[in-house]
Scaffold this motif. Structure first.
Motif, PDB file in Angstrom:
ATOM      1  N   MET A   1       1.837   5.353  -1.685  1.00 22.70           N
ATOM      2  CA  MET A   1       1.306   5.840  -0.409  1.00 22.70           C
ATOM      3  C   MET A   1       1.965   7.153  -0.012  1.00 22.70           C
ATOM      4  N   LEU A   2       3.297   7.250  -0.121  1.00 19.03           N
ATOM      5  CA  LEU A   2       4.002   8.485   0.220  1.00 19.03           C
ATOM      6  C   LEU A   2       3.606   9.610  -0.727  1.00 19.03           C
ATOM      7  N   GLY A   3       3.360   9.302  -1.990  1.00 18.76           N
ATOM      8  CA  GLY A   3       2.949  10.328  -2.955  1.00 18.76           C
ATOM      9  C   GLY A   3       1.613  10.940  -2.597  1.00 18.76           C
ATOM     10  N   SER A   4       0.664  10.110  -2.114  1.00 24.13           N
ATOM     11  CA  SER A   4      -0.652  10.639  -1.736  1.00 24.13           C
ATOM     12  C   SER A   4      -0.552  11.551  -0.526  1.00 24.13           C
ATOM     13  N   ILE A   5       0.363  11.243   0.406  1.00 24.50           N
ATOM     14  CA  ILE A   5       0.551  12.100   1.586  1.00 24.50           C
ATOM     15  C   ILE A   5       1.115  13.453   1.167  1.00 24.50           C
ATOM     16  N   GLU A   6       2.104  13.452   0.271  1.00 30.92           N
ATOM     17  CA  GLU A   6       2.681  14.707  -0.208  1.00 30.92           C
ATOM     18  C   GLU A   6       1.620  15.555  -0.902  1.00 30.92           C
ATOM     19  N   GLN A   7       0.761  14.895  -1.680  1.00 33.78           N
ATOM     20  CA  GLN A   7      -0.300  15.629  -2.381  1.00 33.78           C
ATOM     21  C   GLN A   7      -1.271  16.258  -1.390  1.00 33.78           C
ATOM     22  N   GLU A   8      -1.599  15.517  -0.312  1.00 37.54           N
ATOM     23  CA  GLU A   8      -2.515  16.057   0.696  1.00 37.54           C
ATOM     24  C   GLU A   8      -1.891  17.248   1.415  1.00 37.54           C
ATOM     25  N   LYS A   9      -0.582  17.200   1.677  1.00 40.57           N
ATOM     26  CA  LYS A   9       0.105  18.323   2.324  1.00 40.57           C
ATOM     27  C   LYS A   9       0.072  19.560   1.428  1.00 40.57           C
ATOM     28  N   GLU A  10       0.312  19.364   0.133  1.00 41.51           N
ATOM     29  CA  GLU A  10       0.283  20.498  -0.795  1.00 41.51           C
ATOM     30  C   GLU A  10      -1.104  21.127  -0.847  1.00 41.51           C
ATOM     31  N   THR A  11      -2.152  20.281  -0.782  1.00 40.91           N
ATOM     32  CA  THR A  11      -3.525  20.805  -0.789  1.00 40.91           C
ATOM     33  C   THR A  11      -3.782  21.664   0.441  1.00 40.91           C
ATOM     34  N   LEU A  12      -3.318  21.205   1.612  1.00 37.36           N
ATOM     35  CA  LEU A  12      -3.496  21.976   2.851  1.00 37.36           C
ATOM     36  C   LEU A  12      -2.754  23.304   2.787  1.00 37.36           C
ATOM     37  N   VAL A  13      -1.534  23.285   2.259  1.00 39.05           N
ATOM     38  CA  VAL A  13      -0.761  24.534   2.151  1.00 39.05           C
ATOM     39  C   VAL A  13      -1.475  25.533   1.239  1.00 39.05           C
ATOM     40  N   ALA A  94       6.352   9.182   8.340  1.00 40.70           N
ATOM     41  CA  ALA A  94       7.452   8.496   9.020  1.00 40.70           C
ATOM     42  C   ALA A  94       7.119   7.020   9.227  1.00 40.70           C
ATOM     43  N   GLY A  95       5.842   6.756   9.616  1.00 37.54           N
ATOM     44  CA  GLY A  95       5.432   5.362   9.801  1.00 37.54           C
ATOM     45  C   GLY A  95       5.505   4.571   8.508  1.00 37.54           C
ATOM     46  N   LEU A  96       5.052   5.225   7.406  1.00 28.34           N
ATOM     47  CA  LEU A  96       5.108   4.542   6.115  1.00 28.34           C
ATOM     48  C   LEU A  96       6.545   4.319   5.668  1.00 28.34           C
ATOM     49  N   GLU A  97       7.398   5.290   5.971  1.00 25.72           N
ATOM     50  CA  GLU A  97       8.812   5.120   5.625  1.00 25.72           C
ATOM     51  C   GLU A  97       9.421   3.954   6.400  1.00 25.72           C
ATOM     52  N   ASP A  98       9.024   3.853   7.697  1.00 25.91           N
ATOM     53  CA  ASP A  98       9.503   2.722   8.500  1.00 25.91           C
ATOM     54  C   ASP A  98       8.992   1.396   7.931  1.00 25.91           C
ATOM     55  N   MET A  99       7.708   1.403   7.528  1.00 23.00           N
ATOM     56  CA  MET A  99       7.147   0.193   6.918  1.00 23.00           C
ATOM     57  C   MET A  99       7.879  -0.152   5.626  1.00 23.00           C
ATOM     58  N   GLN A 100       8.194   0.902   4.849  1.00 23.39           N
ATOM     59  CA  GLN A 100       8.912   0.666   3.598  1.00 23.39           C
ATOM     60  C   GLN A 100      10.290   0.065   3.877  1.00 23.39           C
ATOM     61  N   ASN A 101      10.960   0.572   4.932  1.00 25.81           N
ATOM     62  CA  ASN A 101      12.263   0.013   5.304  1.00 25.81           C
ATOM     63  C   ASN A 101      12.130  -1.449   5.730  1.00 25.81           C
ATOM     64  N   GLN A 102      11.047  -1.736   6.477  1.00 26.19           N
ATOM     65  CA  GLN A 102      10.816  -3.123   6.884  1.00 26.19           C
ATOM     66  C   GLN A 102      10.569  -4.016   5.670  1.00 26.19           C
ATOM     67  N   ILE A 103       9.815  -3.468   4.695  1.00 24.63           N
ATOM     68  CA  ILE A 103       9.546  -4.245   3.477  1.00 24.63           C
ATOM     69  C   ILE A 103      10.850  -4.532   2.738  1.00 24.63           C
ATOM     70  N   ILE A 104      11.712  -3.500   2.656  1.00 26.66           N
ATOM     71  CA  ILE A 104      13.000  -3.686   1.978  1.00 26.66           C
ATOM     72  C   ILE A 104      13.839  -4.730   2.714  1.00 26.66           C
ATOM     73  N   GLU A 105      13.826  -4.625   4.057  1.00 25.60           N
ATOM     74  CA  GLU A 105      14.591  -5.594   4.849  1.00 25.60           C
ATOM     75  C   GLU A 105      14.069  -7.010   4.631  1.00 25.60           C
ATOM     76  N   ARG A 106      12.730  -7.150   4.641  1.00 23.30           N
ATOM     77  CA  ARG A 106      12.149  -8.476   4.421  1.00 23.30           C
ATOM     78  C   ARG A 106      12.433  -8.982   3.002  1.00 23.30           C
ATOM     79  N   TYR A 107      12.433  -8.054   2.051  1.00 23.60           N
ATOM     80  CA  TYR A 107      12.752  -8.450   0.679  1.00 23.60           C
ATOM     81  C   TYR A 107      14.184  -8.982   0.600  1.00 23.60           C
ATOM     82  N   ASN A 108      15.101  -8.265   1.273  1.00 27.06           N
ATOM     83  CA  ASN A 108      16.496  -8.715   1.277  1.00 27.06           C
ATOM     84  C   ASN A 108      16.632 -10.069   1.969  1.00 27.06           C
ATOM     85  N   ARG A 109      15.883 -10.235   3.079  1.00 25.34           N
ATOM     86  CA  ARG A 109      15.910 -11.531   3.767  1.00 25.34           C
ATOM     87  C   ARG A 109      15.358 -12.627   2.866  1.00 25.34           C
ATOM     88  N   GLN A 110      14.269 -12.301   2.134  1.00 26.06           N
ATOM     89  CA  GLN A 110      13.699 -13.274   1.209  1.00 26.06           C
ATOM     90  C   GLN A 110      14.692 -13.622   0.102  1.00 26.06           C
TER      91      GLN A 110
END
Length: 260
Positions: A1-13, A94-110
Motif C-alpha cells: 500500500m505504501l509503495g503504491s502511494i510513493e509511485q503516485e507521488k512520483e507520477t504527480l511530480v 500517515a494513516g497507513l503507517e498508523d495502521m501498519q503500527n497497529q497491525i504490528i502491535e496486534r501481531y505482537n499481542r497475538q
C-alpha cells in the motif's frame, strides 16, 4: 500500500515539473528589464543579447507567448491541485503507517497470547498428570475402603451375633429373676397354695417387697419393662421352680423310666 502511494507521488511530480519549468521561463522574460521612466525600460548591456533572442523568439512564437500567461495560471492551478493531492497522499501515507503500527502491535499481542496459550497448555498437561495421579490414588483408596468396609461388616456381624446372644442370655436371666421375685412374693401374699408364711415381721415383709422393687428397677433400666411390671404386680410359682421343689415321681415299667 505504501509503495503504491510513493509511485503516485512520483507520477504527480513528473507531470508538474515541466509546467513549473514553463512558469520559470515566463518569469525570466518578464523580469529582464527595469522601468526607469514612464515608457522607458533600461536593460543591462549583458542582458541585451538575451532580450534580442527573446524578441526573436517572441516574433516566431507570438501565438504561444500570447497564451503563456493563461497557461502559467493553469500551471499554478494544476500545481496547487497537485500540492493538495500530495498532502492528501501524505495523510493517507500517515494513516497507513498508523495502521501498519497497529497491525504490528496486534501481531505482537497475538504472539504474546500464543505464548500464554502454550504455557497454559503445558500447565494443563502437568495438571492432567496430577489429576491422573490423584485419580489413581483415589482408586487405590476406594479399594482399601471397600476392604476395610468388608472387615467392618464382618466385625459388626460378629458383634451383633454376640450382642444378640448376650441379649438372649440377659433376657433369660431376667426371666429367672422375675420367677424368683414372684415366688418370694408368695411368702407374703399367697392365699390359695399354702406358701404364705404367717407371723412375718415388718422387716421380713419389707424384705419381700424390697426384692420385688429391686428386681423391677433393674429390669426397667436394662430394657425389660414388661418383666418389671410383672414383678411389681404379680406373684406365683413358675413351672421351672415348681418342678424343682416338687420333682415328678418316677416309676419303672417294662424297662422304661416314666414320669408321672
Amino acid at each position: 500500500m505504501l509503495g503504491s502511494i510513493e509511485q503516485e507521488k512520483e507520477t504527480l511530480v513528473a507531470e508538474v515539473e515541466p509546467l513549473r519549468e514553463l512558469k520559470t521561463g515566463i518569469e525570466e522574460i518578464t523580469g529582464t528589464g527595469k522601468t526607469v521612466l514612464p515608457g522607458v525600460v533600461a536593460i543591462k548591456k549583458k542582458n541585451l543579447e538575451t532580450v534580442k533572442e527573446q524578441a526573436k523568439a517572441y516574433t516566431v512564437n507570438r501565438d504561444e507567448i500570447a497564451t503563456l500567461r493563461e497557461r502559467s495560471a493553469a500551471v499554478s492551478r494544476r500545481e496547487q491541485r497537485a500540492d493538495q493531492r500530495e498532502q492528501q497522499l501524505n495523510k493517507r501515507e500517515a494513516g497507513l503507517e498508523d495502521m501498519q503500527n497497529q497491525i504490528i502491535e496486534r501481531y505482537n499481542r497475538q504472539l504474546r497470547l500464543n505464548q500464554l496459550l502454550e504455557k497454559a497448555e503445558r500447565d494443563g498437561k502437568a495438571k492432567d498428570k496430577q489429576i491422573a495421579d490423584l485419580q489413581a490414588e483415589n482408586t487405590s483408596l476406594r479399594g482399601q475402603i471397600r476392604s476395610l468396609t468388608a472387615q467392618i461388616d464382618q466385625i459388626k456381624g460378629e458383634l451383633w451375633s454376640r450382642i444378640n446372644d448376650l441379649t438372649d442370655k440377659l433376657k433369660g436371666a431376667y426371666t429367672s429373676l422375675t420367677n424368683i421375685v414372684k415366688a418370694v412374693g408368695m411368702l407374703k401374699y399367697d392365699k390359695e397354695d399354702g406358701y404364705k408364711v404367717d407371723g412375718l415381721t415388718k422387716k421380713q415383709e419389707r424384705l419381700i417387697d424390697g426384692v420385688a422393687e429391686y428386681g423391677a428397677k433393674w429390669a426397667k433400666e436394662d430394657g425389660f419393662p414388661e418383666m418389671a411390671e410383672d414383678m411389681e404386680k404379680h406373684i406365683g410359682i413358675s413351672k421351672g421352680i415348681a418342678d424343682t421343689i416338687e420333682p415328678p415321681r418316677r416309676q419303672i415299667s417294662r424297662g422304661w423310666d416314666m414320669e408321672l
